[in-house]
Design a protein around this motif. Structure first.
Motif, mmCIF file in Angstrom:
data_model
loop_
_atom_site.group_PDB
_atom_site.id
_atom_site.type_symbol
_atom_site.label_atom_id
_atom_site.label_comp_id
_atom_site.label_asym_id
_atom_site.label_seq_id
_atom_site.Cartn_x
_atom_site.Cartn_y
_atom_site.Cartn_z
ATOM 1 N N UNK A 129 0.734 -1.190 -0.061
ATOM 2 C CA UNK A 129 0.008 -0.100 -0.040
ATOM 3 C C UNK A 129 0.997 1.072 0.095
ATOM 4 N N UNK A 130 1.990 1.391 0.755
ATOM 5 C CA UNK A 130 2.696 2.422 0.890
ATOM 6 C C UNK A 130 3.532 2.522 -0.416
ATOM 7 N N UNK A 131 4.022 1.479 -0.980
ATOM 8 C CA UNK A 131 4.759 1.721 -2.112
ATOM 9 C C UNK A 131 3.796 2.217 -3.334
ATOM 10 N N UNK A 132 2.667 1.659 -3.218
ATOM 11 C CA UNK A 132 1.472 1.955 -4.310
ATOM 12 C C UNK A 132 1.504 3.813 -4.081
ATOM 13 N N UNK A 133 1.279 4.170 -2.934
ATOM 14 C CA UNK A 133 1.034 5.514 -2.781
ATOM 15 C C UNK A 133 2.529 6.226 -3.326
ATOM 16 N N UNK A 134 3.643 5.911 -3.099
ATOM 17 C CA UNK A 134 4.605 6.767 -3.515
ATOM 18 C C UNK A 134 4.837 6.547 -5.080
ATOM 19 N N UNK A 135 4.532 5.371 -5.434
ATOM 20 C CA UNK A 135 4.544 5.307 -6.923
ATOM 21 C C UNK A 135 3.455 6.257 -7.675
ATOM 22 N N UNK A 136 2.505 6.568 -7.052
ATOM 23 C CA UNK A 136 1.421 7.586 -7.823
ATOM 24 C C UNK A 136 1.517 8.891 -7.098
ATOM 25 N N UNK A 137 2.604 9.175 -6.708
ATOM 26 C CA UNK A 137 2.875 10.607 -6.272
ATOM 27 C C UNK A 137 2.560 10.961 -4.878
ATOM 28 N N UNK A 138 2.295 10.335 -4.067
ATOM 29 C CA UNK A 138 2.391 10.487 -2.546
ATOM 30 C C UNK A 138 3.445 10.651 -1.790
ATOM 31 N N UNK A 139 3.458 11.136 -0.734
ATOM 32 C CA UNK A 139 4.545 11.124 0.197
ATOM 33 C C UNK A 139 4.975 9.860 0.703
ATOM 34 N N UNK A 140 6.439 9.660 0.995
ATOM 35 C CA UNK A 140 6.569 8.175 1.401
ATOM 36 C C UNK A 140 6.618 8.334 2.992
ATOM 37 N N UNK A 141 6.469 7.242 3.814
ATOM 38 C CA UNK A 141 6.443 7.106 5.112
ATOM 39 C C UNK A 141 6.933 5.858 5.551
ATOM 40 N N UNK A 142 7.698 5.684 6.738
ATOM 41 C CA UNK A 142 8.015 4.183 7.300
ATOM 42 C C UNK A 142 7.058 3.363 7.561
ATOM 43 N N UNK A 143 6.733 2.127 6.832
ATOM 44 C CA UNK A 143 5.852 1.341 7.511
ATOM 45 C C UNK A 143 6.404 0.723 8.622
ATOM 46 N N UNK A 144 5.628 0.553 9.734
ATOM 47 C CA UNK A 144 6.112 -0.266 10.968
ATOM 48 C C UNK A 144 5.655 -1.747 10.605
ATOM 49 N N UNK A 145 6.834 -2.688 10.835
ATOM 50 C CA UNK A 145 6.577 -4.090 10.574
ATOM 51 C C UNK A 145 6.576 -5.201 11.970
#
Ligand code: HEM
Ligand SMILES: *[C@@H]1O[C@H](CO)[C@@H](O)[C@H](O)[C@H]1NC(C)=O
Ligand SMILES: *[C@@H]1O[C@H](CO)[C@@H](O)[C@H](O)[C@H]1NC(C)=O
Length: 322
Positions: A129-145
């Motif tokens: 989900x995060x990588x999709x948001x970044x690929x489509x122009x959103x701001x990146x964030x650290x996903x907690x795992x």
């Protein structure tokens, strides 16, 4: 004195045990056990979006629907079995949620680069989900795992816990509140509708029964796509730019161009709290990028299984055997 010491030791042991069970998620969870996991996921998400631009939207929604049903535990990925009807056939998901094949491809690639079954399916969905948001122009964030995977899933829970597009604002607020999320979270996370499409089935009643709250030119363009009956699966974009993470969703709401009833509920022109937030994000796209990322982290933290709970599924569609 001796009693006090025993007491202290008991408290410390309890604190340690609860730390082990209620373990916190961390962004470097796989840095020792599988350093190539995150880069592998990213390459495959980028490839999936390149071949099918809508897939980014679908992966974001998959994470949302996973997290809203008993927490972010990969339960949405489980196929039905003789003993269990899972979440896939639930009303909000059936013929609607997409991306299962992409998750399968990622999971098997990650199992290969990790030399084994190391990364949970729930974490893969969160990172995708995060990588999709970044690929489509959103701001990146650290996903907690460090999420672990559920060993069961429930169609009833999915039907009850995911909000519907026919809800009014109070019902949307109550639904988000039941997940520990606020009015502000509702407005920011609904910004997920900056991506993707809805089927006619979900916006027909808004088109034909609420046309007074719809921008007329927009309504006319939707009429062609979504007739009063039939064509349930005809698609319309949720905002003007369905493959870009931007504030157009909020600007659309301010113009009566919310596609779903639930979208337009956030901006009714009466100057309510949600109207003010919609206006704020519509006018400050950089705040949307920032706050959307923060809210996605919050979404991803909903009741994860950690420590000894659940399992790391070998195949995201089935519970481990034996
Ligand atoms: C607030 C309550 C929400 C309601 C009632 C709702 C409802 C819906 C509906 C009805 C669709 C169309 C599904 C279809 O036609 O098959 C949809 C699509 C979508 N939703 Fe939501 N949603 C909500 C919140 C969210 C949130 C919080 C996110 C993510 C942060 C999200 C992300 C998406 C995305 C990306 C799509 C497009 C998926 C695609 O094109 O494959 N939604 N939503
Ligand atoms: C899910 O969709 C399929 C295919 O359209 C349909 O046959 C099935 O009855 C639906 N299941 C439920 C539980 O609604
Ligand atoms: C519009 O509302 C009427 C009365 O509530 C209902 O009978 C009808 O099915 C609705 N139409 C659509 C397209 O939802």
């Amino acid at each position: 004195m001796a009693t006090a010491l025993v007491y202290l030791i008991t408290i410390m042991a309890a604190a340690l045990a609860s730390a082990a069970f209620g373990a916190e998620l961390t962004s470097d969870y796989y840095s020792e056990t599988c350093p190539d996991a995150l880069s592998t996921i990213k390459v495959l998400v980028d490839a999936a979006i390149l071949s099918q631009p809508r897939m980014g939207a679908s992966l974001v929604r998959l994470h949302f629907h996973d997290c809203f049903v008993n927490g972010c535990d990969g339960s949405i990925l489980l196929d039905d079995t003789d003993d269990m009807i899972g979440e896939k056939m639930a009303k909000p998901n059936n013929n609607s949620v997409r991306g299962f094949d992409v998750i399968d491809t990622i999971k098997s690639a990650v199992n290969t680069v990790c030399f084994g079954n190391v990364v949970s399916c729930a974490d893969i969905v969160a990172v995708a989900a995060r990588d999709s948001i970044v690929a489509l122009g959103g701001t990146s964030y650290d996903v907690l795992l460090g999420r672990r995977d559920a060993t069961t899933a429930s169609i009833d829970d999915a039907n009850n816990d995911i909000p519907t597009p026919f809800m009014d604002l109070p019902a949307l607020l109550a639904n988000f509140d039941s997940h520990g999320l606020s009015l502000h979270d509702l407005v920011v996370l609904s910004g997920g509708h900056t991506l993707g499409y809805s089927r006619c089935l979900f916006f027909r009643s808004r088109l034909y029964n609420e046309s007074n709250t719809l921008d007329p030119a927009y309504a006319a363009s939707l009429d062609e796509r979504c007739p009063p009956s039939g064509d349930d699966d005809a698609l319309s974009a949720l905002d003007d730019t369905p493959t870009t993470v931007d504030a157009d969703y909020y600007q659309g709401l301010m113009q009566g161009r919310g596609l779903l009833h639930s979208d337009q509920q956030l901006y009714q022109g009466g100057g309510g709290d949600t109207d003010a937030l919609v206006t704020y994000y519509g006018e400050n796209p950089s705040k949307f990028w920032e706050d959307f990322s923060t809210a996605m982290v919050k979404l991803g933290n909903l009741s994860p299984l950690t420590g000894d709970e659940g399992e790391i599924r070998e195949n995201c569609r089935v519970v481990n055997q034996g």
